[in-house]
Design a protein around this motif. Structure first.
Motif: not given
Length: 85
Positions: A67, A70-71, A73
């Motif tokens: 969470t 996870g963003s 790259k």
């Protein structure tokens, strides 16, 4: 799914989880992040853990880790993984 040249978020989590118990402790997270030479100190790592630790148990499970991170790259995940090899 088999990923040959790409590093999954789970790979990064497992690399950070040095004792293999499925949880990231404060010391594991701090060691991993400080080792990346990102300019993050121990207190900032502690704050990051508190922010990401949805269950407030002092550890990050994979879901909490994903969470929060996870963003990131794919190229950054690969860089994280390569640095920790």
């Amino acid at each position: 799914a088999v990923m040959r040249d790409k590093v999954s978020l789970l790979d990064v989590f497992k690399k950070f989880d040095t004792n293999g118990d499925g949880w990231l402790s404060q010391s594991e997270l701090t060691k991993a992040l400080v080792g990346l030479n990102l300019g993050i100190n121990d207190e900032e790592c502690a704050q990051l853990l508190r922010h990401a630790d949805a269950s407030q148990d002092g550890y990050l499970n994979y879901r909490e880790f994903a969470t929060r991170f996870g963003s990131v790259k794919s190229s950054k995940k690969e860089q994280l993984f390569q640095t920790l090899k």
